[in-house]
Every structure is written in structure tokens, then in C-alpha cells.
Design a protein around this motif. Sequence first.
Motif, PDB file in Angstrom:
ATOM      1  N   THR A  53       0.872  -1.204   0.031  1.00  0.00           N
ATOM      2  CA  THR A  53      -0.250  -0.127  -0.124  1.00  0.00           C
ATOM      3  C   THR A  53       0.903   1.405  -0.042  1.00  0.00           C
ATOM      4  N   VAL A  54       0.252   2.373  -0.558  1.00  0.00           N
ATOM      5  CA  VAL A  54       0.922   3.509  -0.629  1.00  0.00           C
ATOM      6  C   VAL A  54      -0.150   4.743  -0.043  1.00  0.00           C
ATOM      7  N   HIS A  55       0.838   5.324   1.032  1.00  0.00           N
ATOM      8  CA  HIS A  55      -0.053   6.434   1.890  1.00  0.00           C
ATOM      9  C   HIS A  55      -0.581   7.174   0.616  1.00  0.00           C
ATOM     10  N   PRO A  56      -1.939   7.709   0.652  1.00  0.00           N
ATOM     11  CA  PRO A  56      -2.451   8.494  -0.511  1.00  0.00           C
ATOM     12  C   PRO A  56      -1.679   9.929  -0.709  1.00  0.00           C
ATOM     13  N   GLN A  57      -1.120  10.397   0.111  1.00  0.00           N
ATOM     14  CA  GLN A  57      -0.447  11.953   0.029  1.00  0.00           C
ATOM     15  C   GLN A  57       1.225  11.293  -0.386  1.00  0.00           C
ATOM     16  N   ASN A  58       1.530  10.081  -0.592  1.00  0.00           N
ATOM     17  CA  ASN A  58       3.148   9.749  -0.945  1.00  0.00           C
ATOM     18  C   ASN A  58       3.000   9.947  -2.351  1.00  0.00           C
ATOM     19  N   ASP A  59       3.005  11.223  -2.931  1.00  0.00           N
ATOM     20  CA  ASP A  59       3.572  10.969  -4.681  1.00  0.00           C
ATOM     21  C   ASP A  59       4.575  10.372  -5.060  1.00  0.00           C
ATOM     22  N   ALA A  60       5.824  10.800  -4.279  1.00  0.00           N
ATOM     23  CA  ALA A  60       7.010  10.205  -4.406  1.00  0.00           C
ATOM     24  C   ALA A  60       7.212   8.678  -4.507  1.00  0.00           C
ATOM     25  N   GLY A  61       6.308   8.232  -3.580  1.00  0.00           N
ATOM     26  CA  GLY A  61       6.291   6.497  -3.618  1.00  0.00           C
ATOM     27  C   GLY A  61       5.521   5.894  -4.595  1.00  0.00           C
ATOM     28  N   LYS A  62       4.379   6.575  -4.997  1.00  0.00           N
ATOM     29  CA  LYS A  62       3.539   6.174  -6.103  1.00  0.00           C
ATOM     30  C   LYS A  62       4.520   6.046  -7.321  1.00  0.00           C
ATOM     31  N   LEU A  63       5.191   7.227  -7.653  1.00  0.00           N
ATOM     32  CA  LEU A  63       5.848   7.084  -8.818  1.00  0.00           C
ATOM     33  C   LEU A  63       7.141   6.066  -8.695  1.00  0.00           C
ATOM     34  N   PHE A  64       7.714   6.028  -7.557  1.00  0.00           N
ATOM     35  CA  PHE A  64       8.838   5.213  -7.393  1.00  0.00           C
ATOM     36  C   PHE A  64       8.337   3.793  -7.543  1.00  0.00           C
ATOM     37  N   TYR A  65       7.364   3.262  -7.073  1.00  0.00           N
ATOM     38  CA  TYR A  65       6.865   2.092  -7.286  1.00  0.00           C
ATOM     39  C   TYR A  65       6.194   1.960  -8.750  1.00  0.00           C
ATOM     40  N   SER A  66       5.571   2.774  -9.429  1.00  0.00           N
ATOM     41  CA  SER A  66       5.381   2.554 -10.702  1.00  0.00           C
ATOM     42  C   SER A  66       6.500   2.264 -11.829  1.00  0.00           C
ATOM     43  N   ARG A  67       7.629   3.289 -11.520  1.00  0.00           N
ATOM     44  CA  ARG A  67       8.526   3.205 -12.285  1.00  0.00           C
ATOM     45  C   ARG A  67       9.423   1.656 -12.099  1.00  0.00           C
ATOM     46  N   LEU A  68       9.176   0.895 -11.137  1.00  0.00           N
ATOM     47  CA  LEU A  68       9.581  -0.349 -10.791  1.00  0.00           C
ATOM     48  C   LEU A  68       8.538  -1.396 -11.457  1.00  0.00           C
ATOM     49  N   GLY A  69       7.560  -1.128 -11.866  1.00  0.00           N
ATOM     50  CA  GLY A  69       6.718  -2.040 -12.609  1.00  0.00           C
ATOM     51  C   GLY A  69       5.502  -2.317 -11.747  1.00  0.00           C
ATOM     52  N   PHE A  70       5.341  -1.681 -10.650  1.00  0.00           N
ATOM     53  CA  PHE A  70       4.035  -1.953  -9.872  1.00  0.00           C
ATOM     54  C   PHE A  70       2.885  -1.187 -10.373  1.00  0.00           C
ATOM     55  N   SER A  71       1.808  -1.656 -10.374  1.00  0.00           N
ATOM     56  CA  SER A  71       0.685  -1.046 -11.093  1.00  0.00           C
ATOM     57  C   SER A  71      -0.265  -0.717  -9.859  1.00  0.00           C
TER      58      SER A  71
END
Length: 147
Positions: free
Chosen positions: A113-131
Amino acid sequence: MNSDNWREALELSVNAEQQKFVASITPPVAIALAKAYIRPDGRVVEPYGISDQAQLLGFFNLHYTPGSVEDYWIFHFFIDKKFQRSGVGSKALNELIRHLKKAHPSCQRLRLTVHPQNDAGKLFYSRLGFSDDQILTFGEPTYSIKI
């Protein structure tokens, strides 16, 4: 994590504004290690230190149901504030995926899970292939990657 390095792990931290993204408890490793003992929801909880052999750089818990296909989760993943933005997080997640393929061959999906306000985390996981799975778990967006 083991009896030799758990105290060192308690010293790991993130920047103050990132704390809510990792855990509501400070230090975040304290709650994560407690979960390894308590085993919420009956899952196995394995604490992992992220290191460069000489020192701990970060931490996460792997929660799973043995033999499951999709019940594998990462919780409390973070890199210490001194080592962020150095590629350590990406390397750690790639190593975890290699480990899962070898040690847990039934695992087909890893979630977090990614905290709703963690935009950097969302981008980080997306770049690694997480959807983004477009579902909420514990009130937070759930991301996953096929193994």
C-alpha cells in the motif's frame, strides 16, 4: 534481521515529513518488529534489513500466507534518510523479487500500500513495474507487481 542488528535497525529513520508514509510509530522498525512476533491476520511476517554489508540502510517486512499465490505483501518499506535517492530502494525491491522467485515459487503477485499523499512513493513503485490496483487496503491505494 537478527539478534545482532535489531538495535541498529531501531536507529533507522526517515525525514519527519515522510514518517506518516512508513508507520504511525517512531521508530518505524519498532512496530514492524512487533508484527513479526504478533503475526497479524495469522500471516508469516519476516523482517528484513536492507544493507550494504557494512551497515543497515533501510528496512521492510514481508507478510505472507505460505503456499499462497497472491497473499504476499510488503509493509513498512523505507530507506534511511541518509541513503535515500541513491538507488538502494530499487536494488532492494529487485533483490526481494529474486528472493521470492527462489524461496516462494508459488508467489505470483507482490502487493503493497502507498499512503494517499505519498506522490514520490507512487512514482517510485510505478517506475519499478508496480501498478495501481484501484482498490484501497487499510484506506490506502494498493499497488502490485506480477512475479
